[in-house]
Design a protein around this motif. Structure first.
Motif, PDB file in Angstrom:
ATOM      1  N   ARG A 109     -88.524 -96.222 -73.406  1.00 30.05           N
ATOM      2  CA  ARG A 109     -87.341 -96.145 -72.561  1.00 30.05           C
ATOM      3  C   ARG A 109     -87.203 -94.748 -71.960  1.00 30.05           C
ATOM      4  NH1 ARG A 109     -83.892 -93.325 -75.733  1.00 30.05           N
ATOM      5  NH2 ARG A 109     -83.779 -93.783 -77.972  1.00 30.05           N
ATOM      6  N   SER A 110     -86.589 -94.699 -70.793  1.00 31.80           N
ATOM      7  CA  SER A 110     -86.334 -93.441 -70.100  1.00 31.80           C
ATOM      8  C   SER A 110     -84.872 -93.424 -69.661  1.00 31.80           C
ATOM      9  CB  SER A 110     -87.254 -93.302 -68.882  1.00 31.80           C
ATOM     10  OG  SER A 110     -88.601 -93.252 -69.289  1.00 31.80           O
ATOM     11  N   PRO A 111     -84.245 -92.238 -69.532  1.00 32.58           N
ATOM     12  CA  PRO A 111     -84.841 -90.909 -69.718  1.00 32.58           C
ATOM     13  C   PRO A 111     -85.119 -90.600 -71.181  1.00 32.58           C
ATOM     14  CG  PRO A 111     -82.504 -90.713 -69.280  1.00 32.58           C
ATOM     15  CD  PRO A 111     -82.832 -92.161 -69.091  1.00 32.58           C
ATOM     16  N   ALA A 112     -86.215 -89.891 -71.412  1.00 30.71           N
ATOM     17  CA  ALA A 112     -86.628 -89.577 -72.774  1.00 30.71           C
ATOM     18  C   ALA A 112     -85.649 -88.640 -73.458  1.00 30.71           C
ATOM     19  CB  ALA A 112     -88.028 -88.957 -72.757  1.00 30.71           C
ATOM     20  N   THR A 113     -84.798 -87.968 -72.676  1.00 31.71           N
ATOM     21  CA  THR A 113     -83.832 -87.029 -73.261  1.00 31.71           C
ATOM     22  C   THR A 113     -82.670 -87.736 -73.938  1.00 31.71           C
ATOM     23  OG1 THR A 113     -82.817 -86.862 -71.074  1.00 31.71           O
ATOM     24  CG2 THR A 113     -84.373 -85.133 -71.695  1.00 31.71           C
ATOM     25  N   ASP A 114     -82.456 -89.023 -73.632  1.00 36.40           N
ATOM     26  CA  ASP A 114     -81.402 -89.784 -74.304  1.00 36.40           C
ATOM     27  C   ASP A 114     -81.810 -90.079 -75.745  1.00 36.40           C
ATOM     28  OD1 ASP A 114     -79.905 -89.810 -72.033  1.00 36.40           O
ATOM     29  OD2 ASP A 114     -80.149 -91.945 -71.603  1.00 36.40           O
ATOM     30  N   THR A 115     -80.849 -90.034 -76.649  1.00 39.06           N
ATOM     31  CA  THR A 115     -81.093 -90.422 -78.038  1.00 39.06           C
ATOM     32  C   THR A 115     -80.062 -91.464 -78.439  1.00 39.06           C
ATOM     33  OG1 THR A 115     -79.713 -88.595 -78.851  1.00 39.06           O
ATOM     34  CG2 THR A 115     -82.087 -88.204 -78.695  1.00 39.06           C
ATOM     35  N   ALA A 116     -80.506 -92.463 -79.191  1.00 41.41           N
ATOM     36  CA  ALA A 116     -79.602 -93.531 -79.605  1.00 41.41           C
ATOM     37  C   ALA A 116     -78.540 -92.982 -80.545  1.00 41.41           C
ATOM     38  CB  ALA A 116     -80.381 -94.650 -80.279  1.00 41.41           C
ATOM     39  N   THR A 117     -77.289 -93.381 -80.322  1.00 44.72           N
ATOM     40  CA  THR A 117     -76.186 -92.943 -81.165  1.00 44.72           C
ATOM     41  C   THR A 117     -76.304 -93.590 -82.537  1.00 44.72           C
ATOM     42  OG1 THR A 117     -74.782 -92.759 -79.212  1.00 44.72           O
ATOM     43  CG2 THR A 117     -73.688 -92.791 -81.353  1.00 44.72           C
ATOM     44  N   ALA A 118     -76.228 -92.782 -83.583  1.00 42.47           N
ATOM     45  CA  ALA A 118     -76.405 -93.283 -84.946  1.00 42.47           C
ATOM     46  C   ALA A 118     -75.084 -93.710 -85.546  1.00 42.47           C
ATOM     47  CB  ALA A 118     -77.055 -92.216 -85.817  1.00 42.47           C
ATOM     48  N   PHE A 119     -75.150 -94.688 -86.453  1.00 44.97           N
ATOM     49  CA  PHE A 119     -73.980 -95.046 -87.252  1.00 44.97           C
ATOM     50  C   PHE A 119     -73.610 -93.859 -88.134  1.00 44.97           C
ATOM     51  CE2 PHE A 119     -75.643 -99.276 -86.304  1.00 44.97           C
ATOM     52  CZ  PHE A 119     -74.492 -99.984 -86.036  1.00 44.97           C
ATOM     53  N   SER A 120     -72.354 -93.722 -88.439  1.00 42.59           N
ATOM     54  CA  SER A 120     -71.899 -92.612 -89.277  1.00 42.59           C
ATOM     55  C   SER A 120     -72.495 -92.715 -90.679  1.00 42.59           C
ATOM     56  CB  SER A 120     -70.366 -92.606 -89.362  1.00 42.59           C
ATOM     57  OG  SER A 120     -69.919 -91.592 -90.222  1.00 42.59           O
ATOM     58  N   GLY A 121     -73.177 -91.650 -91.098  1.00 41.14           N
ATOM     59  CA  GLY A 121     -73.691 -91.583 -92.459  1.00 41.14           C
ATOM     60  C   GLY A 121     -74.992 -92.328 -92.687  1.00 41.14           C
ATOM     61  N   GLY A 122     -75.682 -92.753 -91.621  1.00 41.55           N
ATOM     62  CA  GLY A 122     -76.939 -93.469 -91.837  1.00 41.55           C
ATOM     63  C   GLY A 122     -77.885 -93.345 -90.662  1.00 41.55           C
TER      64      GLY A 122
END
Length: 249
Positions: free
Chosen positions: A157-170
């Motif tokens: 997936r692009s843009p490569a600078t995006d990062t998936a938002t993580a669940f809190s504490g995991g």
């Protein structure tokens, strides 16, 4: 004489408000700069709503919080922003500080979004990149886009600078890969291997043969090029889809 003393006391009170409320100068605070909306403001502009949570509770149990002075200023891409809240000096029952909050607009085609806070001679800057670039996805393997049950599918997936938002504490993220074949739809938000902006997944056996597509959707944090606080985040919902052919077992 009395009037002069009163004026001095009033001036002293104003100066105390300006310099004694724990502004941006205390770098021991745990500070979180959050951009929590990006809505159309018309005329090609986007409205941003920013909150800054800053407290030194871990190092100062009294609950000292960051507060902007009355002369503080905020900008979005160099344009003046509207400060809606300057914060509060003390935490409320250990539930956190009232955030510093401001709103501002920037062109919807901006490659970078820059937020700046000026307070008592200090400046703090936060910059995000590729905020408005839509997410796209391509199949790395198999190159022909024909998916066989049990085969490993690799997408990028692009843009490569995006990062998936993580669940809190995991480690799990707000990211979902879906398979569409005919009228049927299959969702998966786990079971894939993530390597940067690449995802690997085993093609499920229950997806029927035929033409369809794969879709990726999730909450993604834009890339941060500068963060003068402990943490900086700007999460937006993005999605993309790619046509594929599901082969018979």
């Amino acid at each position: 004489m009395v009037n002069g003393m009163i004026r001095q006391l009033m001036l002293g009170g104003v100066l105390a408000m300006a310099v004694g409320c724990g502004g941006l100068e205390d770098e021991s605070r745990d500070s979180w700069f959050v951009v929590n909306s990006a809505e159309s403001a018309g005329d090609g502009l986007v409205l941003f709503d920013v909150s800054l949570y800053a407290t030194s509770y871990e190092t100062n149990p009294s609950g000292d919080c960051a507060v902007l002075s009355m002369t503080a200023q905020a900008t979005v891409n160099g344009k003046s922003a509207d400060i809606r809240s300057r914060g509060s000096k003390f935490q409320k029952f250990k539930q956190g500080c009232e955030p510093i909050r401001f709103t501002g607009v920037a062109p919807a085609d901006s490659e970078k979004i820059s937020f700046r806070l000026f307070d008592l001679g200090l400046e703090r800057v936060v910059e995000f990149q590729n905020v408005f670039e839509p997410m796209s996805m391509r199949i790395v393997s198999p190159e022909d886009g024909v998916l066989h049950p049990g085969q490993t599918l690799v997408v990028e997936r692009s843009p490569a600078t995006d990062t998936a938002t993580a669940f809190s504490g995991g480690p799990a993220t707000f990211e979902q890969l879906s398979f569409f074949s005919g009228e049927q739809q299959f969702h998966f938000n786990h079971g894939f291997v993530q390597d940067g902006n690449r995802l690997s997944f085993t093609v499920p056996t229950e997806v029927p043969a035929g033409e369809g597509f794969i879709a990726l959707e999730g909450d993604y944090n834009s890339g941060v090029t500068r963060c003068d606080f402990t943490r900086c985040s700007f999460s937006r919902r993005k999605s993309s889809r790619v046509p594929v052919v599901f082969a018979a077992p």
